[in-house]
Structure formats: C-alpha cells, structure tokens
Design a protein around this motif. Structure first.
Motif, PDB file in Angstrom:
ATOM      1  N   VAL A 242      13.347 -12.755   8.056  1.00 51.18           N
ATOM      2  CA  VAL A 242      14.220 -11.996   9.081  1.00 51.18           C
ATOM      3  C   VAL A 242      13.399 -11.468   9.851  1.00 51.18           C
ATOM      4  O   VAL A 242      12.429 -10.867   9.735  1.00 51.18           O
ATOM      5  CB  VAL A 242      14.995 -10.931   8.039  1.00 51.18           C
ATOM      6  N   VAL A 243      13.931 -11.700  11.312  1.00 50.36           N
ATOM      7  CA  VAL A 243      13.180 -11.034  12.287  1.00 50.36           C
ATOM      8  C   VAL A 243      14.163 -10.061  12.914  1.00 50.36           C
ATOM      9  O   VAL A 243      15.427 -10.031  13.039  1.00 50.36           O
ATOM     10  CB  VAL A 243      12.694 -12.113  13.302  1.00 50.36           C
ATOM     11  N   ASN A 244      13.667  -9.025  13.923  1.00 48.88           N
ATOM     12  CA  ASN A 244      14.345  -8.045  14.596  1.00 48.88           C
ATOM     13  C   ASN A 244      15.282  -7.396  13.483  1.00 48.88           C
ATOM     14  O   ASN A 244      16.338  -7.187  13.864  1.00 48.88           O
ATOM     15  CB  ASN A 244      15.285  -8.722  16.072  1.00 48.88           C
ATOM     16  N   HIS A 245      14.817  -7.024  12.779  1.00 47.75           N
ATOM     17  CA  HIS A 245      15.411  -6.209  11.522  1.00 47.75           C
ATOM     18  C   HIS A 245      15.389  -4.852  11.691  1.00 47.75           C
ATOM     19  O   HIS A 245      16.283  -4.070  10.835  1.00 47.75           O
ATOM     20  CB  HIS A 245      14.851  -6.601  10.231  1.00 47.75           C
ATOM     21  N   GLY A 246      14.955  -4.120  12.541  1.00 45.29           N
ATOM     22  CA  GLY A 246      14.992  -2.624  12.683  1.00 45.29           C
ATOM     23  C   GLY A 246      13.865  -1.898  12.114  1.00 45.29           C
ATOM     24  O   GLY A 246      13.947  -0.731  12.190  1.00 45.29           O
ATOM     25  N   VAL A 247      13.265  -2.432  11.145  1.00 46.58           N
ATOM     26  CA  VAL A 247      11.944  -1.802  10.534  1.00 46.58           C
ATOM     27  C   VAL A 247      11.057  -1.662  11.449  1.00 46.58           C
ATOM     28  O   VAL A 247      10.449  -2.845  12.006  1.00 46.58           O
ATOM     29  CB  VAL A 247      11.325  -2.463   9.332  1.00 46.58           C
ATOM     30  N   PRO A 248      10.635  -0.417  12.092  1.00 45.26           N
ATOM     31  CA  PRO A 248       9.633  -0.376  13.332  1.00 45.26           C
ATOM     32  C   PRO A 248       8.406  -1.112  13.078  1.00 45.26           C
ATOM     33  O   PRO A 248       7.916  -1.158  11.969  1.00 45.26           O
ATOM     34  CB  PRO A 248       9.281   0.993  13.404  1.00 45.26           C
ATOM     35  N   ASP A 249       7.800  -2.004  14.063  1.00 48.12           N
ATOM     36  CA  ASP A 249       6.581  -2.533  13.945  1.00 48.12           C
ATOM     37  C   ASP A 249       5.438  -1.796  13.628  1.00 48.12           C
ATOM     38  O   ASP A 249       4.551  -1.848  12.949  1.00 48.12           O
ATOM     39  CB  ASP A 249       6.289  -3.243  15.383  1.00 48.12           C
TER      40      ASP A 249
ATOM     41  N   GLY B 107       0.628   8.589   3.035  1.00 52.13           N
ATOM     42  CA  GLY B 107       1.076   9.083   4.339  1.00 52.13           C
ATOM     43  C   GLY B 107       2.388   8.110   4.810  1.00 52.13           C
ATOM     44  O   GLY B 107       3.167   8.638   5.664  1.00 52.13           O
ATOM     45  N   VAL B 108       2.129   6.913   4.669  1.00 56.87           N
ATOM     46  CA  VAL B 108       2.923   6.002   5.168  1.00 56.87           C
ATOM     47  C   VAL B 108       4.023   5.138   4.214  1.00 56.87           C
ATOM     48  O   VAL B 108       4.932   4.717   4.623  1.00 56.87           O
ATOM     49  CB  VAL B 108       2.298   4.823   6.027  1.00 56.87           C
ATOM     50  N   MET B 109       3.586   4.765   2.799  1.00 57.83           N
ATOM     51  CA  MET B 109       4.173   4.080   2.060  1.00 57.83           C
ATOM     52  C   MET B 109       5.589   4.461   1.816  1.00 57.83           C
ATOM     53  O   MET B 109       6.663   3.732   1.669  1.00 57.83           O
ATOM     54  CB  MET B 109       3.332   3.854   0.773  1.00 57.83           C
ATOM     55  N   PRO B 110       5.863   5.942   1.503  1.00 56.56           N
ATOM     56  CA  PRO B 110       7.093   6.414   1.284  1.00 56.56           C
ATOM     57  C   PRO B 110       8.224   6.059   2.429  1.00 56.56           C
ATOM     58  O   PRO B 110       9.274   5.557   2.362  1.00 56.56           O
ATOM     59  CB  PRO B 110       7.020   8.003   1.041  1.00 56.56           C
ATOM     60  N   GLU B 111       7.889   6.299   3.683  1.00 53.01           N
ATOM     61  CA  GLU B 111       8.606   5.976   4.756  1.00 53.01           C
ATOM     62  C   GLU B 111       8.743   4.679   4.848  1.00 53.01           C
ATOM     63  O   GLU B 111      10.114   4.275   5.382  1.00 53.01           O
ATOM     64  CB  GLU B 111       7.890   6.468   6.012  1.00 53.01           C
ATOM     65  N   TYR B 112       8.073   3.828   4.728  1.00 53.94           N
ATOM     66  CA  TYR B 112       8.139   2.293   4.927  1.00 53.94           C
ATOM     67  C   TYR B 112       8.968   1.906   3.598  1.00 53.94           C
ATOM     68  O   TYR B 112       9.913   1.015   3.969  1.00 53.94           O
ATOM     69  CB  TYR B 112       6.788   1.413   4.837  1.00 53.94           C
ATOM     70  N   GLY B 113       8.936   2.351   2.612  1.00 53.46           N
ATOM     71  CA  GLY B 113       9.965   2.147   1.378  1.00 53.46           C
ATOM     72  C   GLY B 113      10.998   2.269   1.729  1.00 53.46           C
ATOM     73  O   GLY B 113      11.976   1.557   1.405  1.00 53.46           O
TER      74      GLY B 113
ATOM     75  N   LEU C 218       5.458   0.977  11.785  1.00 55.52           N
ATOM     76  CA  LEU C 218       5.405   1.260  10.375  1.00 55.52           C
ATOM     77  C   LEU C 218       4.827   0.294   9.707  1.00 55.52           C
ATOM     78  O   LEU C 218       4.115   0.617   8.678  1.00 55.52           O
ATOM     79  CB  LEU C 218       6.991   1.617   9.980  1.00 55.52           C
ATOM     80  N   THR C 219       5.285  -0.937   9.870  1.00 52.51           N
ATOM     81  CA  THR C 219       4.830  -2.063   9.295  1.00 52.51           C
ATOM     82  C   THR C 219       3.304  -2.150   9.314  1.00 52.51           C
ATOM     83  O   THR C 219       2.438  -2.384   8.619  1.00 52.51           O
ATOM     84  CB  THR C 219       5.449  -3.475   9.679  1.00 52.51           C
ATOM     85  N   ALA C 220       2.755  -1.922  10.818  1.00 49.97           N
ATOM     86  CA  ALA C 220       1.362  -1.947  10.730  1.00 49.97           C
ATOM     87  C   ALA C 220       0.808  -0.880  10.123  1.00 49.97           C
ATOM     88  O   ALA C 220      -0.706  -1.169   9.630  1.00 49.97           O
ATOM     89  CB  ALA C 220       1.223  -1.738  12.352  1.00 49.97           C
TER      90      ALA C 220
END
Length: 209
Positions: free
Chosen positions: A92-99, A172-178, A101-103
């Motif tokens: 899935v691409v262009n799914h709305g999860v900010p790049d 610092g980032v995993m909860p937001e990504y989850g 945040l993934t990075a």
C-alpha cells in the motif's frame, strides 16, 4: 539414532543455548569480533541443494501495489480484490502515514540495534506474552539453521505497551507510529479490504477500537 548423531545434536543444542544466553544476538557476535560464521548458522549441504533457484535478476516484480491516493474508491477496492485473490498480499502506498514518522521509527530501531548491550539484555526474551521483546531468531531451537538476524518486536495494537516498556531508543516515536499504523489498518480494512472480499470486517478481522 546413532551415538554420533546424538552427540552432535546435544552439542548443537549447547551452542544454541550459549548463543541465546548472551542476550546480545547476532550483533553481539559481530561486536565480539567473530571472523567466521558459527556452525549454528550454517545450513546442511543437502538442504541447500533442495532450495529453489532464485528468479532471474531482470524478472518483473510480482508484488501488486495499491495506491490510496487519487483513484476512485471502487477502483481501489477492485485492485485489493484482484491482489488478494491472486498473489495474496500487496503493498500500500500513499497511505497517509507520514514518511518522516516511518523514517523516525526505522532510525530508532537502528539506534537500538547499534546501541548498548545492556539495553538489549533488558529487552531480550522469548516470552510471547511480552508486548516488547528483543531476540535473535524466534525459531532458534527449532530451525535447521539459525538466521543471521536480530528482531525488536513491538505489539502496538490493540493495546499498546506502556512507554516504560519500550527501549529508550524508540520510546519517543514508536507510540505515535503505532497509533498512525493502527488507524490506517482500521480504515483500510473497513473501507477497502473488507469490501474487496465482500465480508464484514468485525466478523472476519475482529477489529478492536
């Protein structure tokens, strides 16, 4: 089983246990200056001969891509249905999860793997009930040969781990990504995947909000 075979199995078991007891994973071997791949990671020659030949380097990619931006909903549903019914999975691409945040998650996981042995030992476990666990090879004691890999597993949904359960490198980032990934999963299943399979999401996927 011959005495030799039994001795060999016992020795392998001891080597596996010794590796697991370090709680440092493959990275720990590298940090310790290992210069040769240990025997527990080597596949028997017969097993290697049975492996299928790799596809040609110029073979076309077989993973379908589902783009969530721009296309009408009916078209996306049709793509999901086609991918699920033929290949069985898709990207899935262009799914709305900010790049970014993934990075950020990838950078945090890299910091963890390259970080202190003490942090890894605190997270190291084979207890599947733990929401956060670090280990090397989930099937270490069952597979014919161990894989040259370490894994940080974080069970982020439906009940995410408490912040103090997460290693500092990803805290610092995993909860937001989850939260972002879970929201995507719920939206995707409810609006696209279940429509493509013509089923009710709560019946088939046991979604929990």
């Amino acid at each position: 089983m011959s005495a030799t075979g039994g001795d060999g199995n016992d020795r392998r078991r001891e080597e596996l246990q010794a590796f697991d007891d370090t709680k440092a994973g493959v990275k720990g071997l590298v940090d310790a200056g290992v210069t040769a791949v240990p025997a527990i990671f080597r596949h028997p020659p017969d097993a290697l001969r049975e492996l299928p030949s790799p596809p040609p380097a110029d073979a076309p990619a077989a993973i379908p891509v589902v783009d969530l931006s721009g296309a009408p909903r009916e078209e996306v549903v049709a793509r999901v249905r086609r991918a699920a019914g033929t290949v069985g999975f898709f990207q899935v691409v262009n799914h709305g999860v900010p790049d970014e945040l993934t990075a950020g998650v990838l950078a945090g996981v890299r910091r963890f793997h390259e970080g202190s042995p003490e942090a890894k030992r605190r997270a190291y476990t084979r207890d599947a009930a733990r929401k956060v666990r670090f280990s090397s090879n989930f099937d270490l004691f069952q597979s014919a040969a161990a894989g040259w890999r370490d894994t940080l597993f974080c069970d982020l949904a439906p009940d995410p781990p408490r912040p103090e359960e997460l290693p500092e490198a990803v805290r610092g980032v995993m909860p937001e990504y989850g939260a972002a990934a879970t929201a995507l999963a719920l939206r995707f299943i409810a609006h696209f995947y279940s429509k493509g399979l013509e089923c009710r999401p709560l019946d088939y996927f046991r979604l929990q909000h």
